[in-house]
Design a protein around this motif. Structure first.
Motif, PDB file in Angstrom:
ATOM      1  N   VAL A   1       0.831  -1.203   0.000  1.00 45.27           N
ATOM      2  CA  VAL A   1       0.000   0.000   0.000  1.00 45.27           C
ATOM      3  C   VAL A   1       0.867   1.256   0.000  1.00 45.27           C
ATOM      4  O   VAL A   1       1.805   1.388   0.794  1.00 45.27           O
ATOM      5  CB  VAL A   1      -0.935   0.009   1.231  1.00 45.27           C
ATOM      6  N   MET A   2       0.546   2.185  -0.903  1.00 40.76           N
ATOM      7  CA  MET A   2       1.071   3.553  -0.835  1.00 40.76           C
ATOM      8  C   MET A   2      -0.118   4.470  -0.611  1.00 40.76           C
ATOM      9  O   MET A   2      -1.108   4.402  -1.349  1.00 40.76           O
ATOM     10  CB  MET A   2       1.791   3.943  -2.130  1.00 40.76           C
ATOM     11  N   ALA A   3      -0.022   5.332   0.404  1.00 39.95           N
ATOM     12  CA  ALA A   3      -1.172   6.140   0.794  1.00 39.95           C
ATOM     13  C   ALA A   3      -0.720   7.520   1.264  1.00 39.95           C
ATOM     14  O   ALA A   3       0.472   7.805   1.407  1.00 39.95           O
ATOM     15  CB  ALA A   3      -1.955   5.428   1.898  1.00 39.95           C
ATOM     16  N   GLY A   4      -1.713   8.367   1.488  1.00 46.14           N
ATOM     17  CA  GLY A   4      -1.462   9.717   1.998  1.00 46.14           C
ATOM     18  C   GLY A   4      -2.329   9.974   3.214  1.00 46.14           C
ATOM     19  O   GLY A   4      -2.302   9.233   4.184  1.00 46.14           O
ATOM     20  N   HIS A   5      -3.131  11.051   3.153  1.00 51.58           N
ATOM     21  CA  HIS A   5      -4.168  11.390   4.129  1.00 51.58           C
ATOM     22  C   HIS A   5      -3.612  11.963   5.435  1.00 51.58           C
ATOM     23  O   HIS A   5      -4.166  12.923   5.981  1.00 51.58           O
ATOM     24  CB  HIS A   5      -5.047  10.176   4.426  1.00 51.58           C
ATOM     25  N   VAL A   6      -2.520  11.412   5.945  1.00 54.87           N
ATOM     26  CA  VAL A   6      -2.050  11.759   7.292  1.00 54.87           C
ATOM     27  C   VAL A   6      -1.244  13.057   7.311  1.00 54.87           C
ATOM     28  O   VAL A   6      -1.208  13.751   8.334  1.00 54.87           O
ATOM     29  CB  VAL A   6      -1.204  10.593   7.875  1.00 54.87           C
ATOM     30  N   HIS A   7      -0.597  13.413   6.200  1.00 60.13           N
ATOM     31  CA  HIS A   7       0.326  14.560   6.149  1.00 60.13           C
ATOM     32  C   HIS A   7       1.436  14.393   7.198  1.00 60.13           C
ATOM     33  O   HIS A   7       1.664  15.280   8.030  1.00 60.13           O
ATOM     34  CB  HIS A   7      -0.385  15.888   6.401  1.00 60.13           C
ATOM     35  N   PRO A   8       2.165  13.274   7.204  1.00 61.09           N
ATOM     36  CA  PRO A   8       3.109  13.026   8.302  1.00 61.09           C
ATOM     37  C   PRO A   8       4.288  13.993   8.307  1.00 61.09           C
ATOM     38  O   PRO A   8       4.852  14.332   7.268  1.00 61.09           O
ATOM     39  CB  PRO A   8       3.583  11.591   8.026  1.00 61.09           C
ATOM     40  N   VAL A   9       4.622  14.443   9.521  1.00 59.55           N
ATOM     41  CA  VAL A   9       5.839  15.227   9.766  1.00 59.55           C
ATOM     42  C   VAL A   9       6.527  14.635  10.981  1.00 59.55           C
ATOM     43  O   VAL A   9       5.907  13.957  11.804  1.00 59.55           O
ATOM     44  CB  VAL A   9       5.539  16.731   9.992  1.00 59.55           C
ATOM     45  N   TYR A  10       7.819  14.905  11.106  1.00 59.46           N
ATOM     46  CA  TYR A  10       8.605  14.350  12.213  1.00 59.46           C
ATOM     47  C   TYR A  10       9.391  15.477  12.869  1.00 59.46           C
ATOM     48  O   TYR A  10       9.986  16.311  12.181  1.00 59.46           O
ATOM     49  CB  TYR A  10       9.567  13.272  11.706  1.00 59.46           C
ATOM     50  N   ARG A  11       9.394  15.492  14.200  1.00 61.24           N
ATOM     51  CA  ARG A  11      10.104  16.540  14.943  1.00 61.24           C
ATOM     52  C   ARG A  11      11.507  16.055  15.316  1.00 61.24           C
ATOM     53  O   ARG A  11      11.656  15.076  16.041  1.00 61.24           O
ATOM     54  CB  ARG A  11       9.334  16.932  16.196  1.00 61.24           C
ATOM     55  N   LEU A  12      12.501  16.733  14.794  1.00 66.16           N
ATOM     56  CA  LEU A  12      13.889  16.468  15.149  1.00 66.16           C
ATOM     57  C   LEU A  12      14.269  17.352  16.323  1.00 66.16           C
ATOM     58  O   LEU A  12      13.955  18.546  16.338  1.00 66.16           O
ATOM     59  CB  LEU A  12      14.818  16.768  13.963  1.00 66.16           C
ATOM     60  N   ARG A  13      14.969  16.780  17.302  1.00 68.99           N
ATOM     61  CA  ARG A  13      15.365  17.536  18.490  1.00 68.99           C
ATOM     62  C   ARG A  13      16.875  17.472  18.672  1.00 68.99           C
ATOM     63  O   ARG A  13      17.503  16.437  18.471  1.00 68.99           O
ATOM     64  CB  ARG A  13      14.677  16.984  19.737  1.00 68.99           C
ATOM     65  N   ALA A  14      17.443  18.599  19.060  1.00 69.42           N
ATOM     66  CA  ALA A  14      18.866  18.689  19.411  1.00 69.42           C
ATOM     67  C   ALA A  14      18.986  19.671  20.561  1.00 69.42           C
ATOM     68  O   ALA A  14      18.968  20.889  20.364  1.00 69.42           O
ATOM     69  CB  ALA A  14      19.700  19.144  18.220  1.00 69.42           C
ATOM     70  N   GLY A  15      19.052  19.116  21.764  1.00 79.25           N
ATOM     71  CA  GLY A  15      19.068  19.983  22.936  1.00 79.25           C
ATOM     72  C   GLY A  15      17.753  20.727  23.065  1.00 79.25           C
ATOM     73  O   GLY A  15      16.676  20.133  23.061  1.00 79.25           O
ATOM     74  N   TRP A  16      17.850  22.078  23.144  1.00 76.14           N
ATOM     75  CA  TRP A  16      16.644  22.893  23.253  1.00 76.14           C
ATOM     76  C   TRP A  16      16.034  23.205  21.886  1.00 76.14           C
ATOM     77  O   TRP A  16      14.945  23.760  21.797  1.00 76.14           O
ATOM     78  CB  TRP A  16      16.957  24.214  23.978  1.00 76.14           C
ATOM     79  N   GLU A  17      16.745  22.850  20.833  1.00 75.11           N
ATOM     80  CA  GLU A  17      16.278  23.168  19.484  1.00 75.11           C
ATOM     81  C   GLU A  17      15.441  22.030  18.918  1.00 75.11           C
ATOM     82  O   GLU A  17      15.652  20.862  19.239  1.00 75.11           O
ATOM     83  CB  GLU A  17      17.481  23.414  18.553  1.00 75.11           C
ATOM     84  N   SER A  18      14.492  22.388  18.072  1.00 74.03           N
ATOM     85  CA  SER A  18      13.711  21.369  17.381  1.00 74.03           C
ATOM     86  C   SER A  18      13.339  21.872  15.986  1.00 74.03           C
ATOM     87  O   SER A  18      13.283  23.082  15.742  1.00 74.03           O
ATOM     88  CB  SER A  18      12.452  20.989  18.172  1.00 74.03           C
ATOM     89  N   LEU A  19      13.104  20.944  15.106  1.00 75.05           N
ATOM     90  CA  LEU A  19      12.779  21.249  13.719  1.00 75.05           C
ATOM     91  C   LEU A  19      11.775  20.217  13.237  1.00 75.05           C
ATOM     92  O   LEU A  19      11.961  19.018  13.442  1.00 75.05           O
ATOM     93  CB  LEU A  19      14.045  21.195  12.853  1.00 75.05           C
TER      94      LEU A  19
END
Length: 213
Positions: free
Chosen positions: A149-167
């Protein structure tokens, strides 16, 4: 980023799409044409130009890869307001520049409300699961299929963290039986995800795709 699934080589592209080389197919999820126009129709002051941005992004990918077909994994149009004349005129002008290109849309939940795009755009509308080779192309990730299955719908994003910083970056969520693509469209937002056992996360910086260890 090259990845093999169901015996096929796939490319996870920094532009938040998947390219299937053997089929010369570009797979795009949740482009949401006309979303900004829909918000403006409700009196919300959001920027114009998202339709043009989406079309330019598609043009960029067509310039980089030999593409016979673009397959949209649902939510092609955001709402009925996406049928605004300016939005449709931009899409028709783009379509007329690519008359040989096959366009296929797997209907998603927003498509059910927005209605099918005009016939002048020459888009094949199909329901999920749409089976091509070893793949089941869907809008919703929870569709059951013996194919991959290839799908969408969720709009996935991932939070990267480095100390107090995040992206927060858009990501591909890849599991043994399915892959969830990030939202391709401009002005679509994202939903933070945490990988479950067996799932791999590949984030896109816009310039490269990297797997999260």
């Amino acid at each position: 980023m090259k990845l093999q699934r169901a015996g096929e080589d796939l490319l996870l592209l920094p532009q938040k799409a998947v390219y299937w080389p053997r089929a010369q197919m570009l797979v795009v999820a949740d482009i949401h044409f006309g979303k900004a126009a829909s918000f403006r129709a409700l009196g919300v002051p959001v920027p114009a130009g998202t339709t043009s941005a989406n079309l330019l992004a598609l043009d960029g990918l067509l310039a980089q890869h030999p593409v016979r077909e673009i397959l949209f994994l649902g939510d092609f149009l955001h709402a009925r307001a996406a049928h605004a004349p300016a939005t449709l005129a931009a899409m028709l002008a783009w379509r007329q520049r690519h008359p040989e290109l096959l366009l296929t849309v797997v209907r998603g939940n927003h498509d059910a409300h927005a209605g099918d795009p005009p016939a002048l755009l020459e888009i094949a509308m199909v329901d999920e699961p749409y089976l091509v080779g070893p793949f089941a192309f869907c809008h919703h990730p929870d569709v059951l299929s013996a194919a991959y299955v290839m799908a969408g719908h969720v709009h996935p994003v991932y939070r990267l963290r480095a100390g107090w910083e995040s992206l927060v970056l858009p990501c591909f969520l890849v599991a043994p039986a399915r892959m969830v693509l990030p939202s391709f469209g401009a002005f679509t937002g994202g939903h933070p995800v945490l990988p479950q056992p067996g799932e791999r996360v590949f984030v896109s910086s816009g310039e490269a795709v990297l797997e999260i260890p």
